[in-house]
Design an enzyme around this catalytic site. Structure first.
Site, short mmCIF file in Angstrom:
data_model
loop_
_atom_site.label_atom_id
_atom_site.label_comp_id
_atom_site.label_asym_id
_atom_site.label_seq_id
_atom_site.Cartn_x
_atom_site.Cartn_y
_atom_site.Cartn_z
N TYR A 167 102.27 86.56 57.32
CA TYR A 167 101.33 87.65 57.50
C TYR A 167 101.82 89.01 57.05
CZ TYR A 167 96.96 86.01 58.87
OH TYR A 167 95.72 85.46 58.81
N GLU A 253 108.43 59.66 72.70
CA GLU A 253 107.56 60.14 71.61
C GLU A 253 106.38 60.93 72.15
OE1 GLU A 253 106.15 57.13 68.91
OE2 GLU A 253 104.55 58.40 68.12
N ASP A 305 106.21 54.56 70.08
CA ASP A 305 105.17 53.57 69.86
C ASP A 305 105.69 52.45 68.97
OD1 ASP A 305 103.34 55.05 71.28
OD2 ASP A 305 102.38 55.93 69.52
#
EC number: 5.6.2.2
Lengths: 424, 424
Positions: A167, A253, A305
């Site tokens: 920015y 996770e 997972d």
């Protein structure tokens, strides 16, 4: 009517699903599981105190191609590096030669997996970025601007986000991907980590459990952080004084599994530190995990997972991401063990069909690609698990264990995993 | 050559951009700004202690259409409600009439903005969800299953995420949007909040500053949370004992601005509590903000991007989201002031052209839609600001202030805003 009765009974029994009772029965008293863990912790600690492979650095290896690695620099070193770059450019301009930056290449052709170190490193090719060339003038200007902005940060000794940096000059950078990419170039040019530039990523990770540390001067006791846990600070250089009586670090996770373990205060039953980046590992969490591992010398067990992305996440913590390979030494945590949920767990723990999901074409491709990666190949256990996943074309999230009851994860699955030392 | 010199000078001056020096000069001593804030705090506290409009509830108003609102129920009340629903269904089946659930409609046609309360509420239309109908059998089954799962949570007194809930029966729910939607239906049917069902969203928010509270029994002092801050707990019912010597609550849209204020310990210069949900407000952060406002009776000042989404976020905190309108009484925080960054600030603070972004067609449409919303219309100042935004077709993020220096936000912009009581 008989059929109806059976259905009714099946519903009633759900709390005590007969399929998982055998697993609950196999659990030994906690005291015996704790002994197993103590052995693991001791072996990790003696490993790291003896001068073995863990202390290897790039310079110890005689590699055919030479490699580039950044080091952890002080703010004042970063500042003088930038000043040297500016003076060099000025001299070059004054001698009528224009100016150019030598920028290390960060493409995958310039990357190398080093098995001895178990991480991805950057080879030492660079490319010239001249100002007086139509194709590079924009990137050279951006590079000069980023150097100037980082120099300001050094003078003020403050931290900003990549978004702040973008920015300060939207019209020049156009989109944040451009200032972000040049920021990594600048870290490579100076030979420091991105955190050394005092540009930090937004924080995402949380930690809870048997850890005490200081954040910007405040002492934080992570056993007293309720269920919400402590947000992992964006700037690792203000983190210190880590102490712990944990036996291991549990790397999770997902947020949901983290929450289950935090609410059940799993870390009080099995002394551990529980940490999660809520999905994709961010730089702050990776630095924090590495710092814990290095200072506390604890084993790291990962709960992800059972899909290609779970393994990928594990590999980013362990071996680094390609994008940040120039800084793999500071960002990676060696020797993470794959605790679960592993593809073989799906049958072993009798996860019902309805909780498994079919893998998409893309999932299968990602799985096959991972099988070709060096960091997977070097661990035969991982290859076996991943091959099984690709063969069965089934995946499952950690939450799939909720099918046996919401607390199955913390009360049966994890304790049994620990008892059986079932990690790879 | 003269031109080159000018350019060089412009670069050198950047740290002390002449454009913003006047603003710095306008700052009075902190002591005088603090007095202003004390007046604000006192007025909010006397407002809430006198029995005025703030204590209004739905039943105090004689509305033409009757409305439905949920209340904060105990776990045991939720449990017995579910048992009553099950018994009713069983009786209906035994009397050979099959069974159906009466489900409150949550569509926008059944929603109402109540200006006296300044929030969106749900009207009382319901629809029947019969099991013996092809079009509703699936949804009815899902409803029964969710009721059963929530009943389990009540018995065990534990919290789970929406994702956990989804995973208990993937084949039935198919995708999470379906179980999520029915979960809101179930809250409406029982007449409680979604949090009362012990199903919580993943945590996202963080808090830092002059606040002490208990999280699951642990006392947390948010002035001692370093730069990372304290993660806002997912389950508000385990949060309590809030005390504070702050003069106001600063609600920040974005992580980057939050980080700037936390690193600079802005809360020590101007006693406040700084809170952010890192973008879209999540339920946990909304509940936490409301609890702070209600217990501490502090003014809430909001710092959001100057774009339609910034105002939208402000409105979700203030008046509720349409999706959760059944629970607006518990989720909304009345009387939030729009501190900045406001469209009029762009010119007032001389934000340079290059840091403003053109609004897309979609942005402009969202802005125009917001102008039609009741909660905007009732605040003439907001209408004026939003009209200006739509007219100029320019937006800017909070980070745009970084163009005057990375600490301009904490050292000039916010102090000046507070000094001038420049909120709407």
């Amino acid at each position: 009517m008989a059929d109806k009765k059976n259905k009714k009974r099946a519903l009633d029994d759900e709390d005590e699903d007969p399929q998982h009772v055998p697993f609950k029965k196999r659990l030994k008293p906690d005291q015996s599981i704790l002994k197993t863990l103590q052995t693991l912790t001791k072996s990790v600690q003696s490993d790291s105190s003896s001068s073995n492979s863990k202390t290897l650095t790039l310079s110890d290896l005689s590699l055919s191609s030479s490699c580039r690695e950044v080091s952890d620099l002080d703010l004042s070193d970063v500042q003088s590096s930038i000043e040297r770059l500016a003076i060099r450019a000025a001299f070059s301009i004054l001698s009528n030669q224009g100016f150019a930056y030598d920028v290390p290449l960060r493409t995958s052709a310039n990357q190398l997996y080093v098995p001895e170190l178990d991480r991805i490193v950057l080879k030492d090719k660079t490319s010239s970025r001249p100002f007086a060339s139509l194709s590079t003038v924009r990137k050279t200007t951006i590079t000069a601007r980023i150097l100037q902005l980082v120099h300001q940060l050094c003078l003020k000794s403050i931290h900003v986000t990549k978004r702040d940096l973008f920015y300060t000059d939207v019209k020049l950078f156009q989109d944040q991907a451009q200032s972000d990419a040049v920021l990594d170039d600048v870290a490579c040019m100076i030979g420091c980590t991105r955190s050394n530039l005092n540009v930090v990523a937004a924080e995402k990770g949380v930690v809870v459990g048997r850890l005490v540390f200081s954040d910007n001067g405040d002492m934080i006791d992570c056993t007293k952080m309720g269920m919400g846990g402590k947000a992992i600070p964006p700037n690792i250089d203000r983190v210190g004084d880590m102490t712990s009586d944990a036996l291991f670090i549990l790397l999770v996770e997902k947020d949901a599994a983290y929450m289950r373990l935090a609410e059940d205060r799993f870390y009080n039953r099995f002394p551990c530190i529980i940490v999660t980046a809520k999905g994709q590992p961010d730089v702050a969490t990776r630095l924090f995990l590495r710092k814990m591992k290095m200072e506390l010398k604890l084993p790291v067990l990962a709960l992800v997972d059972s899909d290609p992305y779970g393994l990928k996440i594990l590999s980013v913590y362990g071996c680094g991401s390609k994008n940040m390979s120039y800084d793999s030494a500071n960002l990676t945590t060696p020797d993470i063990k794959w605790l679960g949920v592993r593809p073989s767990d799906l049958d072993k723990y009798k996860i019902p069909e309805q909780c498994r999901l079919p893998m998409s074409e893309q999932d299968i491709k990602t799985g096959k690609d991972l099988l070709e990666e060096d960091f997977v190949k070097k661990n035969p256990g991982w290859v076996e698990e991943l091959s099984l996943m690709v063969k069965t074309k089934q995946k499952a999230e950690i939450q799939a264990l909720s099918t046996f009851g919401f607390q199955y994860l913390s009360e049966v699955y994890l304790p049994l995993k620990l008892q059986e030392q079932d990690w790879l």
